[in-house]
Design a protein around this motif. Structure first.
Motif, PDB file in Angstrom:
ATOM      1  N   GLY A   1     -27.372 -21.921   0.915  1.00 16.38           N
ATOM      2  CA  GLY A   1     -26.464 -21.682  -0.200  1.00 16.38           C
ATOM      3  C   GLY A   1     -26.718 -22.542  -1.413  1.00 16.38           C
ATOM      4  N   SER A   2     -27.678 -23.492  -1.315  1.00 18.57           N
ATOM      5  CA  SER A   2     -28.003 -24.374  -2.443  1.00 18.57           C
ATOM      6  C   SER A   2     -29.311 -23.938  -3.073  1.00 18.57           C
ATOM      7  N   GLN A   3     -29.377 -24.083  -4.390  1.00 21.08           N
ATOM      8  CA  GLN A   3     -30.619 -23.741  -5.087  1.00 21.08           C
ATOM      9  C   GLN A   3     -31.756 -24.607  -4.577  1.00 21.08           C
ATOM     10  N   TYR A   4     -32.946 -23.976  -4.367  1.00 28.29           N
ATOM     11  CA  TYR A   4     -34.096 -24.736  -3.877  1.00 28.29           C
ATOM     12  C   TYR A   4     -35.243 -24.716  -4.879  1.00 28.29           C
ATOM     13  N   LEU A   5     -35.891 -23.562  -5.060  1.00 32.02           N
ATOM     14  CA  LEU A   5     -37.068 -23.496  -5.921  1.00 32.02           C
ATOM     15  C   LEU A   5     -36.934 -22.318  -6.873  1.00 32.02           C
ATOM     16  N   ASN A   6     -37.060 -22.608  -8.161  1.00 30.04           N
ATOM     17  CA  ASN A   6     -37.098 -21.579  -9.189  1.00 30.04           C
ATOM     18  C   ASN A   6     -38.420 -21.702  -9.943  1.00 30.04           C
ATOM     19  N   SER A   7     -38.968 -20.572 -10.357  1.00 27.53           N
ATOM     20  CA  SER A   7     -40.231 -20.636 -11.084  1.00 27.53           C
ATOM     21  C   SER A   7     -40.309 -19.503 -12.096  1.00 27.53           C
ATOM     22  N   GLY A   8     -41.160 -19.706 -13.089  1.00 29.82           N
ATOM     23  CA  GLY A   8     -41.424 -18.668 -14.077  1.00 29.82           C
ATOM     24  C   GLY A   8     -42.785 -18.883 -14.702  1.00 29.82           C
ATOM     25  N   GLY A   9     -43.443 -17.795 -15.061  1.00 32.16           N
ATOM     26  CA  GLY A   9     -44.770 -17.932 -15.653  1.00 32.16           C
ATOM     27  C   GLY A   9     -45.404 -16.583 -15.891  1.00 32.16           C
ATOM     28  N   GLY A  10     -46.703 -16.549 -15.825  1.00 38.24           N
ATOM     29  CA  GLY A  10     -47.433 -15.310 -16.075  1.00 38.24           C
ATOM     30  C   GLY A  10     -48.853 -15.410 -15.564  1.00 38.24           C
ATOM     31  N   GLY A  11     -49.523 -14.281 -15.591  1.00 43.61           N
ATOM     32  CA  GLY A  11     -50.894 -14.262 -15.090  1.00 43.61           C
ATOM     33  C   GLY A  11     -51.627 -13.023 -15.561  1.00 43.61           C
ATOM     34  N   VAL A  12     -52.838 -12.892 -15.076  1.00 41.25           N
ATOM     35  CA  VAL A  12     -53.647 -11.722 -15.393  1.00 41.25           C
ATOM     36  C   VAL A  12     -54.543 -11.439 -14.186  1.00 41.25           C
ATOM     37  N   SER A  13     -54.707 -10.159 -13.865  1.00 38.95           N
ATOM     38  CA  SER A  13     -55.579  -9.765 -12.756  1.00 38.95           C
ATOM     39  C   SER A  13     -56.475  -8.626 -13.208  1.00 38.95           C
ATOM     40  N   LEU A  14     -57.632  -8.538 -12.581  1.00 44.75           N
ATOM     41  CA  LEU A  14     -58.617  -7.500 -12.880  1.00 44.75           C
ATOM     42  C   LEU A  14     -58.906  -6.730 -11.601  1.00 44.75           C
ATOM     43  N   ARG A  15     -58.820  -5.412 -11.654  1.00 47.78           N
ATOM     44  CA  ARG A  15     -59.128  -4.582 -10.476  1.00 47.78           C
ATOM     45  C   ARG A  15     -60.399  -3.798 -10.758  1.00 47.78           C
ATOM     46  N   ALA A  16     -61.384  -3.959  -9.874  1.00 46.82           N
ATOM     47  CA  ALA A  16     -62.690  -3.338 -10.105  1.00 46.82           C
ATOM     48  C   ALA A  16     -63.183  -2.658  -8.840  1.00 46.82           C
ATOM     49  N   PRO A  17     -63.293  -1.324  -8.821  1.00 43.04           N
ATOM     50  CA  PRO A  17     -63.911  -0.643  -7.679  1.00 43.04           C
ATOM     51  C   PRO A  17     -65.423  -0.823  -7.705  1.00 43.04           C
ATOM     52  N   VAL A  18     -65.960  -1.480  -6.690  1.00 41.52           N
ATOM     53  CA  VAL A  18     -67.410  -1.684  -6.609  1.00 41.52           C
ATOM     54  C   VAL A  18     -68.079  -0.409  -6.101  1.00 41.52           C
TER      55      VAL A  18
ATOM     56  N   VAL B   1     -37.814 -27.680  -8.612  1.00 43.69           N
ATOM     57  CA  VAL B   1     -37.420 -27.830  -7.207  1.00 43.69           C
ATOM     58  C   VAL B   1     -36.171 -28.689  -7.117  1.00 43.69           C
ATOM     59  N   HIS B   2     -35.195 -28.185  -6.366  1.00 46.73           N
ATOM     60  CA  HIS B   2     -33.965 -28.926  -6.094  1.00 46.73           C
ATOM     61  C   HIS B   2     -33.883 -29.114  -4.584  1.00 46.73           C
ATOM     62  N   ASN B   3     -34.099 -30.331  -4.104  1.00 47.45           N
ATOM     63  CA  ASN B   3     -34.073 -30.588  -2.665  1.00 47.45           C
ATOM     64  C   ASN B   3     -32.629 -30.585  -2.186  1.00 47.45           C
ATOM     65  N   PRO B   4     -32.268 -29.645  -1.268  1.00 50.35           N
ATOM     66  CA  PRO B   4     -30.885 -29.596  -0.798  1.00 50.35           C
ATOM     67  C   PRO B   4     -30.442 -30.832  -0.018  1.00 50.35           C
TER      68      PRO B   4
ATOM     69  N   ALA C   1     -43.079 -31.099   0.326  1.00 53.82           N
ATOM     70  CA  ALA C   1     -44.354 -31.192  -0.389  1.00 53.82           C
ATOM     71  C   ALA C   1     -44.223 -30.714  -1.812  1.00 53.82           C
ATOM     72  N   LEU C   2     -43.216 -29.882  -2.086  1.00 59.68           N
ATOM     73  CA  LEU C   2     -43.096 -29.266  -3.398  1.00 59.68           C
ATOM     74  C   LEU C   2     -42.291 -30.143  -4.342  1.00 59.68           C
ATOM     75  N   GLY C   3     -42.742 -30.211  -5.578  1.00 60.78           N
ATOM     76  CA  GLY C   3     -42.023 -30.956  -6.586  1.00 60.78           C
ATOM     77  C   GLY C   3     -42.065 -30.214  -7.901  1.00 60.78           C
ATOM     78  N   SER C   4     -41.127 -30.519  -8.778  1.00 60.67           N
ATOM     79  CA  SER C   4     -41.086 -29.865 -10.089  1.00 60.67           C
ATOM     80  C   SER C   4     -42.362 -30.176 -10.863  1.00 60.67           C
ATOM     81  N   GLY C   5     -42.870 -29.177 -11.556  1.00 58.06           N
ATOM     82  CA  GLY C   5     -44.104 -29.347 -12.317  1.00 58.06           C
ATOM     83  C   GLY C   5     -44.744 -28.011 -12.604  1.00 58.06           C
ATOM     84  N   ASN C   6     -46.063 -27.976 -12.621  1.00 56.34           N
ATOM     85  CA  ASN C   6     -46.822 -26.759 -12.921  1.00 56.34           C
ATOM     86  C   ASN C   6     -47.723 -26.401 -11.746  1.00 56.34           C
TER      87      ASN C   6
END
Length: 442
Positions: A255-272, A289-292, A299-304
């Motif tokens: 019931g306590s907040q643990y890990l929140n994240s936000g960001g972005g990325g890019v992927s490429l799909r290629a049929p060989v 990260v909020h340790n309950p 092992a997880l901590g706030s950061g990137n």
């Protein structure tokens, strides 16, 4: 146990690509050639042609199977089974408009076998949905799960604190429990219909558990991503697409907040090739990260967090597909002892097979899988051992079984063994988990 499972899985994959697997394929192709010659000698021998279609489909030679079935319809335009088989083949090839036409022609026949009718009624809505520019798909599942180590604590009875091994109290020991769980995976694809195949993809995943006894470990996770999938250069690189996206998640423990994240990325799909696809990608997330409080030495901590992946899939035939992914992660946390580099891979073998009854419309699937990750941390944790940098190896192996009962409803089960080896006793854990429950697709 985990290492044995991984070795056995790798052996199975190697066998499929080895001389033994190739030898089996050569024999089957010889049978295909023999049957093709026989169908030319006896063009109205329906069972002979259907045997040829079955072998061609198993080899992934759908075009040969389609040609044989269309020749049958030239001799007998009312042959319902041929129309059903053609609809199925065109569905696998992505020619949904043609698949719908053959499925409807087969349904209009008065002498349709009940088992064939059940299969058509399962696949026809899927084919019709693919013709719409706006496509919703989803998987919903609930059930029960057992875990031998819900708390993810070592079974040694001790924890290292400031370099000393100390006995733990009753609230900090390895414990097992059952839980109820819910899974939701919902996808939406919007086709821009610009003749390039460009789409906009939205993905949502939700997961929740309710422990029967250890309610402080109740878990909730929601994650969503969205972004366009664009054809990179349709004329020069057919089938190659690029997808930039944004992603975010929220999670709770007890019931306590643990890990929140936000960001972005890019992927490429290629049929060989027609059977082999590669998909490299990179993603960045900002993590909070909020340790309950009852999670010891997380092992997880706030950061990137930056993640690079290289996924691949290879379709051996119409029944067996290999899926693999290499993973490389770097975490730059505010605390140096929670910063790490991680590398590893995961692999799965998707094996489809006919269900035990012809009245069950969809194939069943068994999927053995394995994963190994190596983690090396940047600095010692001064609260655990100021002289020792943490180093972990995480193993897990298991098997999934998906058993559709109707076109929309089924049952799925999973068995998994997970183990973490570490140079610090606090992180040496293992866990056996089993889950089963009904699911629904739309």
């Amino acid at each position: 146990m985990a290492k044995f499972g991984l070795t056995g899985f790798a052996g199975l994959v190697l066998w499929l690509g080895s001389g033994q697997g190739a030898g089996a394929a050569e024999v089957t192709r010889a049978d295909q050639e023999r049957l093709f010659a026989a169908t030319l000698r006896e063009p109205t021998n329906y069972e002979l042609t259907f045997d040829y279609v079955r072998i061609s489909s198993a080899l992934g030679d759908n075009e040969a199977a389609i040609g044989a079935l269309e020749r049958l319809l030239n001799y007998n335009p009312q042959l319902t089974r041929a129309k059903f088989e053609l609809g199925s083949l065109y569905f696998r090839l992505g020619s949904y408009e043609t698949a719908v036409r053959y499925f409807k022609d087969a349904l209009a026949a008065g002498d349709l076998d009940p088992a064939v009718r059940a299969r058509i009624e399962a696949y026809l809505p899927d084919a019709e949905k693919r013709l719409s520019p706006s496509q919703w798909t989803g998987l919903l599942q609930t059930g029960i799960r057992y875990q031998s180590n819900v708390s993810a604590l070592p079974d040694t009875g001790t924890l290292q604190v400031f370099g000393a091994n100390l006995p733990v109290g009753p609230n900090q020991q390895k414990k097992s429990d059952w839980n109820g769980f819910e899974i939701a995976q919902i996808s939406h694809d919007y086709d821009f219909q610009n003749q390039r195949g460009d789409t906009f993809e939205t993905r949502f995943t939700g997961y929740g558990t309710q422990q029967f006894q250890l309610t402080q470990f109740d878990l909730g996770i929601v994650e969503a991503s969205l972004g366009p999938r664009l054809a990179l250069a349709p004329e020069l690189l057919p089938g190659v697409t690029i997808k930039p996206y944004i992603v975010g998640n929220l999670s709770w423990i007890g019931g306590s907040q643990y890990l929140n994240s936000g960001g972005g990325g890019v992927s490429l799909r290629a049929p060989v090739t027609d059977a082999w696809t590669l998909e490299p990608g990179v993603e960045w997330r900002s993590i909070s990260v909020h340790n309950p409080g009852f999670l010891i030495g997380t092992a997880l901590g706030s950061g990137n967090l930056v993640t690079g992946t290289l996924a691949t899939s290879y379709k051996f035939n119409d029944w067996i597909t290999f899926e693999g992914r290499g993973i490389f992660q770097g975490a730059n946390a505010f605390n140096a002892w929670q910063s790490f580099f991680q590398g590893g891979f995961e692999a799965a073998l998707r094996i489809e097979f006919d269900p035990p009854s012809n009245l069950l419309p969809r194939r069943w699937t068994v999927m053995p899988y394995a994963r190994v990750l190596w983690s090396n941390f940047d600095a010692p944790d001064p609260f655990i051992n100021a002289l020792l940098k943490r180093s972990d190896t995480d193993w897990r192996t298991g098997v999934l079984l998906d058993m559709p009962i109707t076109g929309s409803f089924g049952v799925a089960a999973m068995f998994q063994y997970a183990r973490t080896d570490s140079n610090i006793i606090n992180y040496r854990t293992d866990d056996v988990s089993v889950m089963i429950g009904p699911n629904a697709r739309f």
